[in-house]
Design a protein around this motif. Structure first.
Motif, PDB file in Angstrom:
ATOM      1  N   VAL A  99      14.280   0.778  -3.601  1.00 47.07           N
ATOM      2  CA  VAL A  99      14.212  -0.181  -3.074  1.00 47.07           C
ATOM      3  C   VAL A  99      13.063  -0.373  -1.899  1.00 47.07           C
ATOM      4  N   GLN A 100      12.542   0.649  -1.061  1.00 48.38           N
ATOM      5  CA  GLN A 100      11.642   0.706  -0.309  1.00 48.38           C
ATOM      6  C   GLN A 100      10.359   0.310  -1.046  1.00 48.38           C
ATOM      7  N   ALA A 101      10.066   0.911  -2.043  1.00 43.20           N
ATOM      8  CA  ALA A 101       8.932   0.404  -2.716  1.00 43.20           C
ATOM      9  C   ALA A 101       8.664  -0.995  -3.072  1.00 43.20           C
ATOM     10  N   ALA A 102       9.906  -1.664  -3.545  1.00 46.64           N
ATOM     11  CA  ALA A 102       9.976  -2.955  -3.826  1.00 46.64           C
ATOM     12  C   ALA A 102       9.887  -3.886  -2.727  1.00 46.64           C
ATOM     13  N   MET A 103      10.676  -3.521  -1.559  1.00 49.93           N
ATOM     14  CA  MET A 103      10.622  -4.277  -0.272  1.00 49.93           C
ATOM     15  C   MET A 103       8.969  -4.324   0.133  1.00 49.93           C
ATOM     16  N   ASP A 104       8.276  -3.169  -0.163  1.00 53.47           N
ATOM     17  CA  ASP A 104       6.823  -3.184   0.296  1.00 53.47           C
ATOM     18  C   ASP A 104       5.979  -4.124  -0.530  1.00 53.47           C
ATOM     19  N   VAL A 105       6.499  -4.492  -1.771  1.00 55.73           N
ATOM     20  CA  VAL A 105       5.672  -5.283  -2.492  1.00 55.73           C
ATOM     21  C   VAL A 105       5.876  -6.716  -1.918  1.00 55.73           C
ATOM     22  N   TYR A 106       7.175  -7.031  -1.646  1.00 54.17           N
ATOM     23  CA  TYR A 106       7.511  -8.341  -1.301  1.00 54.17           C
ATOM     24  C   TYR A 106       6.866  -8.665   0.090  1.00 54.17           C
ATOM     25  N   LYS A 107       6.693  -7.533   0.984  1.00 51.21           N
ATOM     26  CA  LYS A 107       6.168  -7.500   2.122  1.00 51.21           C
ATOM     27  C   LYS A 107       4.734  -7.924   2.095  1.00 51.21           C
ATOM     28  N   GLU A 108       3.941  -7.164   1.336  1.00 42.01           N
ATOM     29  CA  GLU A 108       2.685  -7.584   1.027  1.00 42.01           C
ATOM     30  C   GLU A 108       2.333  -8.658   0.686  1.00 42.01           C
TER      31      GLU A 108
END
Lengths: 416, 416
Positions: A397-406
């Protein structure tokens, strides 16, 4: 009979390659009251749906309308209206839905030549062009995005080669329309079929299609009007289209000002299609394609962070379907069942040689949104931990959230 | 493209032979969220729909399920799955929809023999039996209620004769099911097709059908499973069913525990069908047939009190369709247009030789209610006066109200 009960529909997050969740306003539109099929208010909706469809299918073709049946009804309508007994048909197959095209083309009486490649890859267009020159088909029927393997076949070069050689190119774009670029005219596709239940986010039951004047010319040669009195078969040539229901030459008269009384148009489904197409154009095709790409990137990042392996050649990955190799110590069906029963989230298995080997996670239409991707990753991780799979915990989930944040930092506006 | 606008659906009272108004709770059911096609909650709804359908179709047949398409998709599914190249098929025609059966049967490759009678009448069953003995068909295909002429063909004697002679009897009961008696088993009907958009009061788009083991035996002989690799046509016999989408041998595997992956079931339409069937059984078949009869009686009394002439032989009148001769000094289409534009009420014209000669007023399903009959009579009278027709004024609604009042005194309970 025993007492009947009201319809029971539990809440679901549908992360399969279809049918996916329908847009809420599509469902509301479908609950509008019925109009008669020749009511001017209804024929206006028919005409407006054709106009919307042309935009979504990126075509100037006059003919763009739905067949009243699920996707394969549209595929069969196109193939059985074009393919005559003995016609040579080339079908390059890179997954299950290619074989469906061979099956239908054979039943139409076609002399079908199949090309195959390893599942998880697609064809080098040059190989298809070489095969065209060898077989000299009347028709090539090919899938654009095959959900069974999660791959997408580039079509532009094939379209150009077909046009140069006078071959008709018919494309099953059921999985891809409204989720990624499908340029009907620019890619020189003669006939194209899609479905409602994937990236259009309309319930299953209609197959929108379009075709150009090259296909219309074939239809005109095969046209026959419903007969009244004659009992003789001799007046009808053997070029007659074998189906009445799926006869595009009659359907186009129904969808023209002539309003040939053919079937009774599926009123509520057409309301839903109209609204679904309207939402797509309101969002904008490019914005919609970006949304599908973004959610795919986030999903892929999450799965990889979990240390799950993706299936297939990533250079031809279908953006709205992500195939995941089932870890060796895990029963894929147990995982799917637990996801459905405990979390109300559905992911898909696959077909044939891939059954039991991969899961398929769809990110299509209304189902394709940040909330769903994050919840699916969280739930899948929990289920896999429960099933003793060897995965990285707490990373997905952290990795996915990073993609969205970027993405939000570079492109602050837009629906995800 | 120019700005899109929200769906616009004006209010309508639909007094045609279909599509008619859908039951409000059917529309609500259809707006339920989507379930995956193999979700156990969805396959339960499929199984329960089959059970409801058996009751409504008055059959113990195992196979009873909808085809995902409008009525003629169901008719074509039945005919193309049963009729093989060269099979002799007898089609007695007493209206437009009989000719549709000949049209479809011919495209299936059948050697079609047509019987005809004057429009507005039906056949003496003995004449059909005599023709069976002359032609010796494999299949008789016949319409039960032909909405084009508003007539209903008695079937019991034909069914008995077919069974004795080993002939398959296939019946188009699109107009009649859930509006009047249709006794599939008792009348020895082998295959029967109906539609959703008439007395079932579900939107158009599905064709429920049923068939017995005599038809199943034919399907089993013609069955072919979707192929994978072979490119040779030689492995397939010429008995193969010509359609994939409408192949009942595959559809029955989809509707069985095998859940053959064929099409994607039309989720929302199935929700609607389930709810529609449930309402029919909640009302009760007999009560529903009585309601259709009562509203027909009131409508007929009103039309006759207006001094309008009814079309056709009253001894074989279809209870849910009333055909009215258009008065000689009146333009039928002007009347229909004024009814639609001024009152939001739709009645139908007819086909072929009857076009411009008669109107057809439907009293089907949810549209079949006292309020609609009274308002239609009042509006029609007003429009006819406006168009200078020679009618009795102020009598029609009174006559209809008298019929309802008489019925309420003898049978105080029940939905009208």
């Amino acid at each position: 009979m025993k007492q009947t009960h009201e319809l029971m529909v539990p809440p679901r997050t549908i992360m399969t390659p279809g049918p996916v969740e329908a847009e809420p306003s599509v469902l509301r539109a479908m609950s509008s009251t019925i109009l008669g099929q020749f009511d001017p208010n209804f024929t206006s909706i028919m005409n407006e749906t054709m106009a919307l469809l042309r935009h979504v299918l990126q075509t100037d073709n006059h003919w763009a309308f739905p067949v009243d049946g699920t996707s394969r009804a549209g595929i069969e309508a196109m193939l059985c209206s074009v393919i005559e007994e003995g016609d040579t048909v080339l079908v390059p197959c890179f997954g299950r839905f290619g074989y469906l095209l061979t099956e239908i083309a054979e039943r139409c009486g076609g002399d079908v030549h199949v090309m195959e490649c390893e599942w998880g890859t697609v064809f080098d267009p040059d190989h298809i062009v070489a095969k065209i020159d060898e077989v000299e088909p009347k028709v090539i029927a090919i899938v654009h995005g095959d959900t069974s393997t999660g791959r997408m076949q580039p079509l532009k070069k094939i379209g150009e080669a077909c046009r140069e050689r006078g071959v008709l190119l018919i494309v099953d774009a059921v999985a891809t329309v409204a989720g990624t670029e499908v340029k009907t005219d620019e890619w020189m596709i003669d006939g194209l079929i899609t479905g409602t239940q994937k990236c259009l986010s309309v319930p299953p039951g209609m197959a929108p299609l379009t075709y150009n004047d090259r296909i219309e010319a074939v239809l005109c040669q095969r046209k026959s009007i419903e007969k009244g009195l004659s009992t003789a078969n001799t007046v009808v040539s053997n070029r007659r289209i074998r189906s009445n229901y799926l006869d595009l030459s009659q359907l186009q008269d129904y969808w023209s000002p002539a309003r040939l009384n053919h079937h009774t148009e599926a009123t509520s489904m057409l309301y839903g299609l109209y609204e679904g197409l309207r939402l797509i154009l309101t969002e904008g095709l490019n914005a919609r394609f970006k949304r599908h790409k973004l959610n795919e990137m986030a999903l892929v990042a999450g799965l990889q962070a979990m240390k799950l392996k993706l299936f297939g050649d990533m250079s031809c990955k279908l953006p709205m379907v992500t195939c995941v190799v089932i870890p060796s110590n895990v029963n894929g069906e147990h995982v799917r069942t637990m996801l459905l029963e405990e979390f109300g989230i559905e992911i898909a298995s696959s077909f044939g040689v891939l059954h039991g080997k991969i899961w398929r996670i769809g990110t299509m239409g209304y189902s394709c949104q940040k909330r769903n991707v994050l919840m699916t990753l969280a739930a899948l991780e929990a289920v896999l931990i429960r099933q003793q799979a060897h995965i990285s915990k707490g990373e997905a989930v952290q990795a996915a959230m990073d993609v969205y944040k970027e993405m939000e930092m570079t492109n602050p506006v837009g629906r995800t």
